[in-house]
Design an enzyme around this catalytic site. Structure first.
Site, PDB file in Angstrom:
ATOM      1  N   ARG A  62      -6.629  10.461   0.146  1.00 19.54           N
ATOM      2  CA  ARG A  62      -6.454  10.955  -1.227  1.00 19.54           C
ATOM      3  C   ARG A  62      -7.810  11.103  -1.917  1.00 19.54           C
ATOM      4  O   ARG A  62      -8.048  12.052  -2.646  1.00 19.54           O
ATOM      5  CB  ARG A  62      -5.525  10.019  -2.001  1.00 19.54           C
ATOM      6  CG  ARG A  62      -4.067  10.212  -1.627  1.00 19.54           C
ATOM      7  CD  ARG A  62      -3.176   9.142  -2.214  1.00 19.54           C
ATOM      8  NE  ARG A  62      -3.249   7.894  -1.471  1.00 19.54           N
ATOM      9  CZ  ARG A  62      -3.295   6.689  -2.006  1.00 19.54           C
ATOM     10  NH1 ARG A  62      -3.293   6.544  -3.321  1.00 19.54           N
ATOM     11  NH2 ARG A  62      -3.358   5.613  -1.244  1.00 19.54           N
ATOM     12  N   HIS A  82       0.870  -1.178   0.000  1.00 20.24           N
ATOM     13  CA  HIS A  82       0.000   0.000   0.000  1.00 20.24           C
ATOM     14  C   HIS A  82       0.901   1.219   0.000  1.00 20.24           C
ATOM     15  O   HIS A  82       1.885   1.267   0.737  1.00 20.24           O
ATOM     16  CB  HIS A  82      -0.889  -0.029   1.248  1.00 20.24           C
ATOM     17  CG  HIS A  82      -2.014   0.946   1.218  1.00 20.24           C
ATOM     18  ND1 HIS A  82      -1.822   2.306   1.302  1.00 20.24           N
ATOM     19  CD2 HIS A  82      -3.342   0.766   1.109  1.00 20.24           C
ATOM     20  CE1 HIS A  82      -2.999   2.910   1.250  1.00 20.24           C
ATOM     21  NE2 HIS A  82      -3.942   2.000   1.124  1.00 20.24           N
TER      22      HIS A  82
END
Ligand code: FAD
Length: 597
Positions: A256, A236
């Site tokens: 994000r 990740h």
């Protein structure tokens, strides 16, 4: 005969995460006498840590969304190596599984119109993740757990399965021990569903918790089943990097999705430099266009920060390597300068508290430091897509322990939906298998005695090695040599080190008693971690191309032949991992057309 607690069921589910609980509910409702066994307390599984949401084409915000678009996104995210049938079933059935969860009491965040709210995540064309703030996994587990208990399904918690039992017909049961007392327990059952989650603890920096030692992958191999595409491990892009004690803890992609951007030490939004041709058409080219997308998604393309995870993780790795990283070896993730403090606290409450408490960083006022962390394994038990049956009759696998669904890279949110879709299917098939058997096999005393002897062996040896030292050396090896960027000489070195670690594991010794003894527990987990690490390293060495979560510095491009090839791991007679190549299943033309259009 040793002291042994014995039970008899139709279906035993190993694991109480989303996949295990959903499988158990379905098996029970199909009429099977069902038990769930789990290493930790009920409700503590990995699933509870899931933050961002559950992906399902419910079309609540985007009427244009449907299962075909979700299928397409999933296959493209996995760089077309996904088992097409699993990706199809997943995309088709996920919306019903989310609605069912709601019927069972899950409380999702809502849109202004009162529909289930859906948020944006990397690689998903439309806002598709149903969520509960950034604590979606908690709500999912709470709901499934409540239903499991209400249905009266037997749960054996803080209980570890160390061996699957088989005869020439297939599965006959499982053997394990109570973590608190160290006493042994055996379950006679013609169907076992593995739902044991991932393998992250073989790596030094990981978002995974202590439980993810690859037990299910290893138990399946031992029992004669196969694993598919173990080289694909997802790093990740955003784990915490500082302070060292919390390195690897996840920073959800929702940061994000909700407006956070990645910057290097010079303050540049570097993701614009890393847009691959494969995704160029659907990615914004300028910061202005990317920023406009948050307000007007119809007329703008998505920011490059929301490319699939493999792309973002590699970009961060390159920036740090090029000397443009943060003081602690990550990059900056900035939402503070882009959203109000109220918005951040409301949308990302767990992230706010996580950074405040663990790093003394106020994410409403300053940027976070983040870097890649080992997060998820795409490889896993090779299963039939419709029934989740492994190659051993009576053995099923669902959730993160199963392979095929996510190809070479999983899209965020697609795991929680995978757990529900395939957990349900595995539970039904496991119950069907048990009901269809003309007779049940008894568990032979010799096999039980052998399993007990193997479990107690670390107490019998004196002056052997400490399991924690071996674990540390394995994690360092995988981190240094089979990490995010790979080369043949490094992986060959890793395999040599793993061979030595195997010898060291055969000489482990533990002190004290069987009552709650974590050193002993780790000694029993380590052989699983080693076999899984060997499978990853062997498969990663064999696949001479870069695709999704597998990046070869010495073979940086994708390769047309490898695009048609799965790598299958089986257990060799000497206990090592044997690899074979297998052609990818052929996608039917009506699905292939989706990509042409
Ligand atoms: P788990 O939930 O991992 O459960 C495994 C179970 O197996 C546990 O009960 C464990 O005790 C048991 N077990 C293991 N070995 C044994 C043994 N030998 N004997 C008995 N029991 C055993 N995915 C998404 O889709 N959306 C997200 O927003 C998201 N966020 C995430 C955030 C974090 C921090 C992490 C770490 C992951 C996230 N993921 C997310 C991934 C997702 O949470 C996992 O892939 C998923 O929960 C795995 O579920 P599972 O049911 O397969 O296994």
């Amino acid at each position: 005969m040793m002291e042994l607690e014995r039970h008899e069921y139709d279906v035993v589910v190993v694991g109480a995460g989303g996949a295990g609980l959903r499988a158990a509910i379905e098996a029970h409702e199909s009429g099977a006498r069902t038990a769930v066994v789990c290493k930790s307390l009920l409700g503590k599984a990995h699933t509870v840590m899931a933050e961002g949401g559950i992906a399902a084409a419910m079309a609540n915000l985007w009427p244009e969304d449907n299962w075909r678009v979700h299928f397409r996104d999933t296959m493209r995210g996995g760089k077309m190596l996904n088992h097409w049938r699993m990706a199809q079933l997943h995309a088709q059935e996920a919306p019903d599984r989310v609605r069912e969860l709601e019927d069972w009491g899950a409380l999702f965040d809502r849109t202004a119109d009162g529909l289930i709210s859906q948020r944006d995540f990397g690689g998903h064309r439309y806002a598709r993740l149903a969520h509960v703030g950034d604590r979606t996994g908690l709500e999912l587990i709470r709901t499934l757990q409540q239903r499991t208990v209400a249905l009266g399904i037997d749960v054996y918690m803080e209980c570890t399965v160390t061996r699957l039992l088989t005869d020439e017909q297939g599965i006959t049961g499982a053997f394990g021990y109570w973590r608190e007392s160290g006493r042994f327990v055996a379950w006679q059952a013609p169907s076992v569903v593995l739902a044991t989650g991932g393998i992250g603890k073989s790596y030094k920096v990981t978002s995974n918790s202590w439980e993810y030692t690859g037990d299910g992958h290893s138990l399946a191999l031992q029992a004669g089943a196969t694993l598919v595409n173990m080289e694909f491990v997802q790093f990740h892009p955003t784990g915490m990097v500082w302070p060292p004690s919390v390195r690897g803890i996840l920073v959800t992609e929702s940061v994000r999705g909700d407006g956070g951007v990645l910057k290097n030490s010079a303050g540049n939004r570097f993701m614009f430099d890393y847009i691959p041709d494969f995704f160029r058409k659907e990615t914004a080219e300028t910061e202005d266009e990317a920023d406009r997308w948050y307000e007007d998604k119809k007329n703008n393309r998505r920011p490059p920060e929301l490319l699939p995870r493999d792309e973002v993780a590699r970009a961060i790795n390159s920036e740090v390597k090029a000397g443009r990283g943060t003081p602690h070896g990550g990059v900056f993730l900035d939402i503070a300068s882009r959203r109000s403090a109220d918005y951040i606290r409301k949308r990302l409450p767990s992230m706010y508290h996580q950074f405040k408490e663990l790093a003394e960083v106020d994410i409403t006022a300053e940027a976070m430091e983040v870097g890649p962390t080992c997060h998820y394994v795409m490889g896993g038990v090779e299963v039939d897509p419709d029934t989740e049956a492994a190659r051993v009759p009576g053995l099923f696998a669902a959730g993160e322990v199963a392979g095929g669904m996510h190809g070479s890279n999983r899209l965020g949110g697609n795991s929680l939906s995978d757990l529900l879709v395939f957990g349900r299917r595995a539970g039904a098939a496991a119950a069907g298998h048990a009901a269809g058997l003309p007779h049940r096999s008894e568990l032979p005393d010799a096999a039980l005695a052998d399993a007990a002897r193997a479990a107690l062996a670390p107490f019998e040896r004196e002056g052997g090695e400490n399991p924690y030292t071996v674990q540390h050396d394995l994690q360092q090896t995988m981190h240094d040599l089979v990490g995010i960027i790979r080369t043949a000489p490094e992986m060959e070195q890793a395999l040599e080190r793993i061979a030595v670690l195997k010898e060291r594991v055969a000489n482990l010794s533990v002190e004290g008693h069987r009552q709650y003894n974590p050193g002993w527990h780790l000694a029993l987990d380590l052989p699983h971690m080693l076999v899984v690490s060997e499978a990853i390293a062997r498969a990663a060495l064999a696949r001479e191309e870069s695709r999704g979560g597998h990046t070869r510095d010495d073979f940086p491009a994708t390769d047309a032949e490898w695009a048609r090839t799965n790598l299958i791991c089986a257990s060799a007679p000497d206990g090592s991992v044997a690899l074979t190549r297998q052609p990818l299943p052929q996608m039917p033309s009506e699905l292939a057309e989706i990509f042409e259009s």
